[in-house]
Design a protein around this motif. Structure first.
Motif, PDB file in Angstrom:
ATOM      1  N   ASP A   1      20.655  19.078 -10.184  1.00  0.00           N
ATOM      2  CA  ASP A   1      20.043  18.068  -9.316  1.00  0.00           C
ATOM      3  C   ASP A   1      19.215  17.119 -10.168  1.00  0.00           C
ATOM      4  O   ASP A   1      18.817  17.440 -11.294  1.00  0.00           O
ATOM      5  N   ASN A   2      18.968  15.946  -9.625  1.00  0.00           N
ATOM      6  CA  ASN A   2      18.105  14.946 -10.235  1.00  0.00           C
ATOM      7  C   ASN A   2      16.990  14.602  -9.261  1.00  0.00           C
ATOM      8  O   ASN A   2      17.137  14.753  -8.051  1.00  0.00           O
ATOM      9  N   ALA A   3      15.899  14.119  -9.803  1.00  0.00           N
ATOM     10  CA  ALA A   3      14.795  13.664  -8.955  1.00  0.00           C
ATOM     11  C   ALA A   3      14.257  12.355  -9.505  1.00  0.00           C
ATOM     12  O   ALA A   3      14.264  12.126 -10.722  1.00  0.00           O
ATOM     13  N   THR A   4      13.786  11.501  -8.626  1.00  0.00           N
ATOM     14  CA  THR A   4      13.165  10.229  -9.007  1.00  0.00           C
ATOM     15  C   THR A   4      11.938  10.020  -8.122  1.00  0.00           C
ATOM     16  O   THR A   4      12.086   9.977  -6.901  1.00  0.00           O
ATOM     17  N   PRO A   5      10.748   9.911  -8.711  1.00  0.00           N
ATOM     18  CA  PRO A   5       9.574   9.633  -7.873  1.00  0.00           C
ATOM     19  C   PRO A   5       9.688   8.247  -7.240  1.00  0.00           C
ATOM     20  O   PRO A   5       9.839   7.252  -7.953  1.00  0.00           O
ATOM     21  N   LEU A   6       9.631   8.181  -5.932  1.00  0.00           N
ATOM     22  CA  LEU A   6       9.754   6.904  -5.233  1.00  0.00           C
ATOM     23  C   LEU A   6       8.386   6.395  -4.798  1.00  0.00           C
ATOM     24  O   LEU A   6       7.409   7.138  -4.748  1.00  0.00           O
ATOM     25  N   ASN A   7       8.346   5.122  -4.447  1.00  0.00           N
ATOM     26  CA  ASN A   7       7.104   4.492  -3.975  1.00  0.00           C
ATOM     27  C   ASN A   7       6.918   4.775  -2.487  1.00  0.00           C
ATOM     28  O   ASN A   7       7.033   3.887  -1.640  1.00  0.00           O
ATOM     29  N   ILE A   8       6.606   6.039  -2.175  1.00  0.00           N
ATOM     30  CA  ILE A   8       6.530   6.443  -0.767  1.00  0.00           C
ATOM     31  C   ILE A   8       5.185   7.059  -0.403  1.00  0.00           C
ATOM     32  O   ILE A   8       4.982   7.475   0.739  1.00  0.00           O
TER      33      ILE A   8
ATOM     34  N   ASP B   1       5.701   1.915  -9.036  1.00  0.00           N
ATOM     35  CA  ASP B   1       6.530   1.943 -10.251  1.00  0.00           C
ATOM     36  C   ASP B   1       5.800   2.498 -11.471  1.00  0.00           C
ATOM     37  O   ASP B   1       6.051   2.073 -12.598  1.00  0.00           O
ATOM     38  N   TYR B   2       4.904   3.468 -11.245  1.00  0.00           N
ATOM     39  CA  TYR B   2       4.332   4.201 -12.376  1.00  0.00           C
ATOM     40  C   TYR B   2       5.424   4.974 -13.106  1.00  0.00           C
ATOM     41  O   TYR B   2       5.447   5.063 -14.319  1.00  0.00           O
ATOM     42  N   GLN B   3       6.334   5.574 -12.343  1.00  0.00           N
ATOM     43  CA  GLN B   3       7.564   6.177 -12.849  1.00  0.00           C
ATOM     44  C   GLN B   3       7.344   7.397 -13.745  1.00  0.00           C
ATOM     45  O   GLN B   3       7.644   7.387 -14.943  1.00  0.00           O
ATOM     46  N   ASN B   4       6.791   8.452 -13.156  1.00  0.00           N
ATOM     47  CA  ASN B   4       6.752   9.733 -13.865  1.00  0.00           C
ATOM     48  C   ASN B   4       8.170  10.165 -14.203  1.00  0.00           C
ATOM     49  O   ASN B   4       9.107   9.965 -13.427  1.00  0.00           O
ATOM     50  N   GLN B   5       8.323  10.827 -15.367  1.00  0.00           N
ATOM     51  CA  GLN B   5       9.665  11.204 -15.822  1.00  0.00           C
ATOM     52  C   GLN B   5       9.799  12.673 -16.185  1.00  0.00           C
ATOM     53  O   GLN B   5      10.844  13.081 -16.686  1.00  0.00           O
TER      54      GLN B   5
ATOM     55  N   THR C   1      10.664  13.117  -6.255  1.00  0.00           N
ATOM     56  CA  THR C   1      11.172  12.944  -4.895  1.00  0.00           C
ATOM     57  C   THR C   1      12.615  13.397  -4.852  1.00  0.00           C
ATOM     58  O   THR C   1      13.395  13.099  -5.765  1.00  0.00           O
ATOM     59  N   ASP C   2      12.975  14.121  -3.796  1.00  0.00           N
ATOM     60  CA  ASP C   2      14.340  14.627  -3.649  1.00  0.00           C
ATOM     61  C   ASP C   2      15.255  13.491  -3.220  1.00  0.00           C
ATOM     62  O   ASP C   2      15.375  13.168  -2.039  1.00  0.00           O
ATOM     63  N   VAL C   3      15.896  12.891  -4.208  1.00  0.00           N
ATOM     64  CA  VAL C   3      16.801  11.771  -3.965  1.00  0.00           C
ATOM     65  C   VAL C   3      18.181  12.159  -4.467  1.00  0.00           C
ATOM     66  O   VAL C   3      18.333  12.577  -5.617  1.00  0.00           O
TER      67      VAL C   3
ATOM     68  N   ASN D   1       0.811  -1.234   0.000  1.00  0.00           N
ATOM     69  CA  ASN D   1       0.000   0.000   0.000  1.00  0.00           C
ATOM     70  C   ASN D   1       0.835   1.270   0.000  1.00  0.00           C
ATOM     71  O   ASN D   1       0.365   2.330   0.426  1.00  0.00           O
ATOM     72  N   LYS D   2       2.069   1.195  -0.498  1.00  0.00           N
ATOM     73  CA  LYS D   2       2.891   2.388  -0.727  1.00  0.00           C
ATOM     74  C   LYS D   2       3.307   2.391  -2.195  1.00  0.00           C
ATOM     75  O   LYS D   2       3.767   1.371  -2.711  1.00  0.00           O
ATOM     76  N   GLY D   3       3.164   3.536  -2.852  1.00  0.00           N
ATOM     77  CA  GLY D   3       3.502   3.576  -4.267  1.00  0.00           C
ATOM     78  C   GLY D   3       3.717   4.989  -4.757  1.00  0.00           C
ATOM     79  O   GLY D   3       3.885   5.927  -3.973  1.00  0.00           O
ATOM     80  N   ASP D   4       3.698   5.145  -6.092  1.00  0.00           N
ATOM     81  CA  ASP D   4       3.868   6.471  -6.691  1.00  0.00           C
ATOM     82  C   ASP D   4       2.652   6.876  -7.532  1.00  0.00           C
ATOM     83  O   ASP D   4       2.691   7.884  -8.229  1.00  0.00           O
ATOM     84  N   LEU D   5       1.578   6.096  -7.459  1.00  0.00           N
ATOM     85  CA  LEU D   5       0.314   6.456  -8.092  1.00  0.00           C
ATOM     86  C   LEU D   5      -0.824   5.958  -7.204  1.00  0.00           C
ATOM     87  O   LEU D   5      -0.980   4.751  -6.995  1.00  0.00           O
ATOM     88  N   LEU D   6      -1.589   6.893  -6.658  1.00  0.00           N
ATOM     89  CA  LEU D   6      -2.746   6.560  -5.829  1.00  0.00           C
ATOM     90  C   LEU D   6      -4.015   6.815  -6.633  1.00  0.00           C
ATOM     91  O   LEU D   6      -4.130   7.843  -7.304  1.00  0.00           O
TER      92      LEU D   6
END
Length: 459
Positions: free
Chosen positions: A205-212, A237-241, A153-155, A33-38
């Motif tokens: 900087d780079n960003a990656t949407p995480l499953n959070i 893992d929808y993975q917006n880019q 997400t700030d990674v 129940n944690k992801g990157d698309l609700l």
């Protein structure tokens, strides 16, 4: 000898598709129940005081993230409102969809994770009271659905790389204005990626949407008390880019994600749905509502999704209605069958959120089975996450549906909001017409080979 030859052929076929040797990061239902698309499968509000409360949580305690909230109408998926939320580590955003005294539907929030229409951070003294767009009749905004995309997400991609700076703090309490400033860096000369560069073209900087992200919805009486709640359907893992702005329509799969609508549909695919019901005890003052949500359909945004495109006809079937077989059981195994056709008539499966009220069920109590066999399967040749290999074909059975239900009891009280039960739609990946991978569903992370022909035993 024949068996050895067959095995050699199988090995050669698999060797020819190295892209299939590993999971490309396809979207899937999140098991935790944690992801990157609700996806909130529906919301409802009316003049009696029933509101829908939405909650989105950043479950990371050391990373800030920015997400896009999109609200859609129930009949055609017209976007009625969208906005960004800026979540510091361990942060929560809440808001209500409410019908107010003027009869209009509004988003109400005092959460400082979002901006008001005047560009100020919301608070108890600076409420967001934003009206939803009223879609074309007969559509309305009192019913609809909502999805939330984790935009960035700030990674720290490489903490030792001086060109990839740590802009934000790594504990709760990061200022919202700092999160916004960080996110806006990606709206640079090339917003079609999540890489921020300075004027000299150097990576900042780079960003990656995480499953959070996690989320849930609650039906409430105003802001007084909650009457029913439900977790969001959560995909990982929808993975917006890309940089996603506010105030701009954001359909699912606008080329912004590694995954396409076909991939999302495969993850949601279901052959059949089972849901209980009550119907008419206490002088028809108690009944069940079955809700079927199709968040990928996107009819308002143009040509419907791969599944619905199979039945869509601009003249004969402009709503892309689908056939659904319904079999109703009582508590003693008695049953009756009813078939919905795609003709434009009441109570057909024609809408993005399709409510079925159990008033016309022939029994007082029992369960109903809905089978999605027409179309029975969907075939997509290259518009998938596996598109790097043009020979890969994705096939999924069933419909991309999210089934929910609730009971309305004496006095009109909404209770027992929950998901239905279902049979997953089988998903197959093939090359040259021969299945290479076959899964119970796209959420089966244990990939396995199947249907590779092996001759029977013999001389």
């Amino acid at each position: 000898m024949k068996r050895c030859a067959a095995l050699l052929i199988a090995v050669a076929v698999l060797a020819a598709v190295p892209v299939m040797a590993q999971d490309p990061g396809h979207v899937k239902i999140a098991p935790n129940n944690k992801g990157d698309l609700l996806i909130f499968p529906f919301y409802y509000t009316d003049k009696t005081g029933i509101w829908t409360k939405l909650t989105v949580v950043n479950t990371s305690e050391d990373k800030s993230t920015v997400a896009k909230v999109v609200i859609k109408s129930w009949q055609s998926s017209q976007e009625t409102l969208d906005f960004l939320i800026y979540l510091s580590p361990a942060d929560v955003w809440t808001g209500w969809l409410a019908t107010l005294d003027d009869g209009n539907v509004y988003l109400i929030s005092y959460d400082d994770s979002m901006l008001t229409a005047k560009g100020q951070w919301a608070s108890m003294d600076n409420l967001v009271v934003q009206p939803l767009v009223v879609p074309k009749e007969p559509d309305g905004n009192w019913l609809g659905y909502v999805y939330v995309i984790n935009a960035a997400t700030d990674v720290d991609m490489d903490p030792d790389n001086t060109t990839d700076k740590q802009y934000l703090g790594r504990s709760p309490g990061v200022l919202k204005k700092d999160i916004k400033a960080w996110y806006d860096m990606f709206n640079d000369a090339n917003p079609k990626d999540l890489v921020a560069k300075d004027g000299d073209g150097k990576t900042v900087d780079n960003a990656t949407p995480l499953n959070i992200l996690a989320g849930w919805m609650e039906l409430t009486y105003g802001q007084l008390y909650n009457i029913a709640g439900l977790n969001a359907t959560t995909l990982a893992d929808y993975q917006n880019q890309v940089y996603i702005p506010s105030g701009v329509s954001t359909p699912l799969d606008q080329g912004d994600s590694r995954n396409t609508l076909a991939d999302i549909e495969a993850a949601l695919a279901k052959n059949a749905v089972a849901m209980p019901y009550v119907n008419g005890p206490f002088d028809l003052k108690e009944f069940t509502v079955h809700m079927f949500s199709f968040p990928t359909k996107g009819l308002y945004d143009g040509v419907p999704s791969p599944y619905f495109h199979q039945v869509y006809d601009a003249i004969k079937n402009p709503l892309a209605c689908i056939k659904v077989e319904r079999k109703i059981f009582d508590l003693s195994e008695n049953s009756t069958t009813r078939v919905f056709s795609p003709s434009p008539a009441p109570d057909k499966f024609c809408y993005e959120v399709q409510p079925i009220v159990t008033f016309d069920f022939p029994f007082v109590e029992g369960w109903a089975r809905y089978s999605f066999n027409d179309p029975a399967s969907t075939t997509v040749h290259n518009d998938t996450i596996w598109a790097d290999n043009d020979s890969i074909t994705l096939i999924y059975k069933g419909a991309p549906v999210i089934p929910t239900l609730f009971d309305i009891t004496l006095g009109g009280v909404f209770t027992s909001l929950r998901y239905g039960a279902w049979t997953d739609g089988e998903v197959t990946l093939s090359i040259g017409g021969s299945p290479i991978y076959q899964f119970r569903n796209l959420n089966d992370v244990n990939y396995h080979y199947s249907n590779i022909p092996v001759p029977p035993e013999g001389p």
